[in-house]
Design a protein around this motif. Structure first.
Motif, PDB file in Angstrom:
ATOM      1  N   ALA A  71       0.774  -1.252   0.100  1.00  0.00           N
ATOM      2  CA  ALA A  71      -0.120   0.139  -0.083  1.00  0.00           C
ATOM      3  C   ALA A  71       0.846   1.209  -0.012  1.00  0.00           C
ATOM      4  O   ALA A  71       1.977   1.122   0.357  1.00  0.00           O
ATOM      5  CB  ALA A  71      -0.830  -0.096   1.146  1.00  0.00           C
ATOM      6  N   TRP A 119       1.020   5.860  -1.301  1.00  0.00           N
ATOM      7  CA  TRP A 119       0.504   6.935  -1.985  1.00  0.00           C
ATOM      8  C   TRP A 119       1.594   7.863  -2.561  1.00  0.00           C
ATOM      9  O   TRP A 119       2.849   7.473  -2.541  1.00  0.00           O
ATOM     10  CB  TRP A 119      -0.176   7.919  -1.033  1.00  0.00           C
ATOM     11  CG  TRP A 119       0.927   8.385   0.126  1.00  0.00           C
ATOM     12  CD1 TRP A 119       1.063   7.673   1.242  1.00  0.00           C
ATOM     13  CD2 TRP A 119       1.584   9.420   0.062  1.00  0.00           C
ATOM     14  NE1 TRP A 119       2.013   8.519   1.845  1.00  0.00           N
ATOM     15  CE2 TRP A 119       2.565   9.505   1.241  1.00  0.00           C
ATOM     16  CE3 TRP A 119       1.837  10.494  -1.019  1.00  0.00           C
ATOM     17  CZ2 TRP A 119       3.576  10.445   1.538  1.00  0.00           C
ATOM     18  CZ3 TRP A 119       2.722  11.372  -0.695  1.00  0.00           C
ATOM     19  CH2 TRP A 119       3.555  11.417   0.446  1.00  0.00           C
ATOM     20  N   PHE A 137      -3.027   3.612  -3.287  1.00  0.00           N
ATOM     21  CA  PHE A 137      -3.106   2.242  -3.625  1.00  0.00           C
ATOM     22  C   PHE A 137      -3.190   1.419  -2.404  1.00  0.00           C
ATOM     23  O   PHE A 137      -2.542   1.666  -1.609  1.00  0.00           O
ATOM     24  CB  PHE A 137      -2.210   1.715  -4.758  1.00  0.00           C
ATOM     25  CG  PHE A 137      -0.849   2.186  -4.479  1.00  0.00           C
ATOM     26  CD1 PHE A 137       0.245   1.150  -4.057  1.00  0.00           C
ATOM     27  CD2 PHE A 137      -0.280   3.197  -4.750  1.00  0.00           C
ATOM     28  CE1 PHE A 137       1.369   1.076  -3.664  1.00  0.00           C
ATOM     29  CE2 PHE A 137       1.150   3.314  -4.569  1.00  0.00           C
ATOM     30  CZ  PHE A 137       2.031   2.317  -3.937  1.00  0.00           C
ATOM     31  N   THR A 184      -6.586   1.548   0.859  1.00  0.00           N
ATOM     32  CA  THR A 184      -6.450   2.666  -0.075  1.00  0.00           C
ATOM     33  C   THR A 184      -6.963   3.970   0.368  1.00  0.00           C
ATOM     34  O   THR A 184      -6.226   5.021   0.296  1.00  0.00           O
ATOM     35  CB  THR A 184      -7.130   2.333  -1.624  1.00  0.00           C
ATOM     36  OG1 THR A 184      -6.439   0.899  -1.854  1.00  0.00           O
ATOM     37  CG2 THR A 184      -6.938   3.308  -2.427  1.00  0.00           C
ATOM     38  N   THR A 236      -6.140  -5.616  -6.305  1.00  0.00           N
ATOM     39  CA  THR A 236      -5.880  -4.378  -5.519  1.00  0.00           C
ATOM     40  C   THR A 236      -6.500  -3.089  -5.935  1.00  0.00           C
ATOM     41  O   THR A 236      -7.235  -2.989  -6.995  1.00  0.00           O
ATOM     42  CB  THR A 236      -4.371  -3.993  -5.828  1.00  0.00           C
ATOM     43  OG1 THR A 236      -3.951  -3.688  -7.134  1.00  0.00           O
ATOM     44  CG2 THR A 236      -3.414  -5.233  -5.170  1.00  0.00           C
ATOM     45  N   TRP A 237      -6.374  -2.127  -5.122  1.00  0.00           N
ATOM     46  CA  TRP A 237      -7.385  -0.697  -5.446  1.00  0.00           C
ATOM     47  C   TRP A 237      -6.570   0.421  -5.795  1.00  0.00           C
ATOM     48  O   TRP A 237      -5.368   0.395  -5.108  1.00  0.00           O
ATOM     49  CB  TRP A 237      -8.166  -0.413  -4.116  1.00  0.00           C
ATOM     50  CG  TRP A 237      -9.595  -1.333  -4.155  1.00  0.00           C
ATOM     51  CD1 TRP A 237      -9.337  -2.676  -3.482  1.00  0.00           C
ATOM     52  CD2 TRP A 237     -10.614  -1.094  -4.402  1.00  0.00           C
ATOM     53  NE1 TRP A 237     -10.516  -3.134  -3.364  1.00  0.00           N
ATOM     54  CE2 TRP A 237     -11.377  -2.351  -4.106  1.00  0.00           C
ATOM     55  CE3 TRP A 237     -11.332  -0.166  -5.050  1.00  0.00           C
ATOM     56  CZ2 TRP A 237     -12.682  -2.480  -4.256  1.00  0.00           C
ATOM     57  CZ3 TRP A 237     -12.591  -0.208  -5.427  1.00  0.00           C
ATOM     58  CH2 TRP A 237     -13.438  -1.353  -5.119  1.00  0.00           C
ATOM     59  N   THR A 238      -6.779   1.089  -6.604  1.00  0.00           N
ATOM     60  CA  THR A 238      -6.070   2.667  -6.757  1.00  0.00           C
ATOM     61  C   THR A 238      -7.324   3.693  -6.785  1.00  0.00           C
ATOM     62  O   THR A 238      -8.348   3.546  -7.270  1.00  0.00           O
ATOM     63  CB  THR A 238      -5.588   2.711  -8.130  1.00  0.00           C
ATOM     64  OG1 THR A 238      -4.656   1.671  -8.385  1.00  0.00           O
ATOM     65  CG2 THR A 238      -4.961   3.840  -8.405  1.00  0.00           C
TER      66      THR A 238
END
Length: 140
Positions: free
Chosen positions: A4, A6, A20, A27, A131-133
């Motif tokens: 994770a 930024w 992310f 996130t 995963t996230w953004t």
């Protein structure tokens, strides 16, 4: 487990925040750290005073904006900076705790005042790997 983090990116006179993480919650935590980093080094903020934050939004993109705006409001009205965050998703929003301390100008050396999150470049996406953004531009 996925990493994770930024980062910031330039956007005219404002600042973009990109975060992310392996989950949407992480996130959103990273986006909050990125918000603090627009103002000061997040590592310089002692996370001693908890502040509860709850927001609601119809989708993850607006949740990002509402979350960052709620933090901007808490920073402005409490004259605080936040260095640690815990986020839990709720039905229709999130419940969070931001830990921080009062601004000490000599120690924190605030660079700018963030006025709020904008809809510019707003995007929250779950990637193919799960995963996230999340990203948006904040007005400074």
């Amino acid at each position: 487990m996925a990493q994770a983090g930024w980062s910031h990116y330039e956007h005219q006179a404002d600042v973009g925040i990109r975060a992310f993480g392996p989950t949407l919650e992480e996130t959103l935590v990273q986006a909050a750290v990125g918000l603090t980093a627009v103002v000061t080094d997040p590592e310089s903020v002692v996370p001693r005073d908890p502040v509860p934050v709850e927001v609601s939004a119809p989708d993850p993109e607006f949740l990002l904006v509402e979350w960052l705006d709620a933090l901007v409001y808490e920073m402005a009205t409490r004259s605080m900076l936040f260095g640690a965050f815990e986020v839990s998703l709720t039905e229709g929003g999130l419940a969070a705790t931001a830990w921080g301390e009062p601004v000490e100008r000599a120690r924190h050396e605030p660079a700018v005042e963030v006025k709020g999150a904008t809809l510019t470049d707003l995007r929250v996406v779950r990637q193919e790997d799960g995963t996230w953004t999340a990203q948006c531009v904040v007005d400074v």
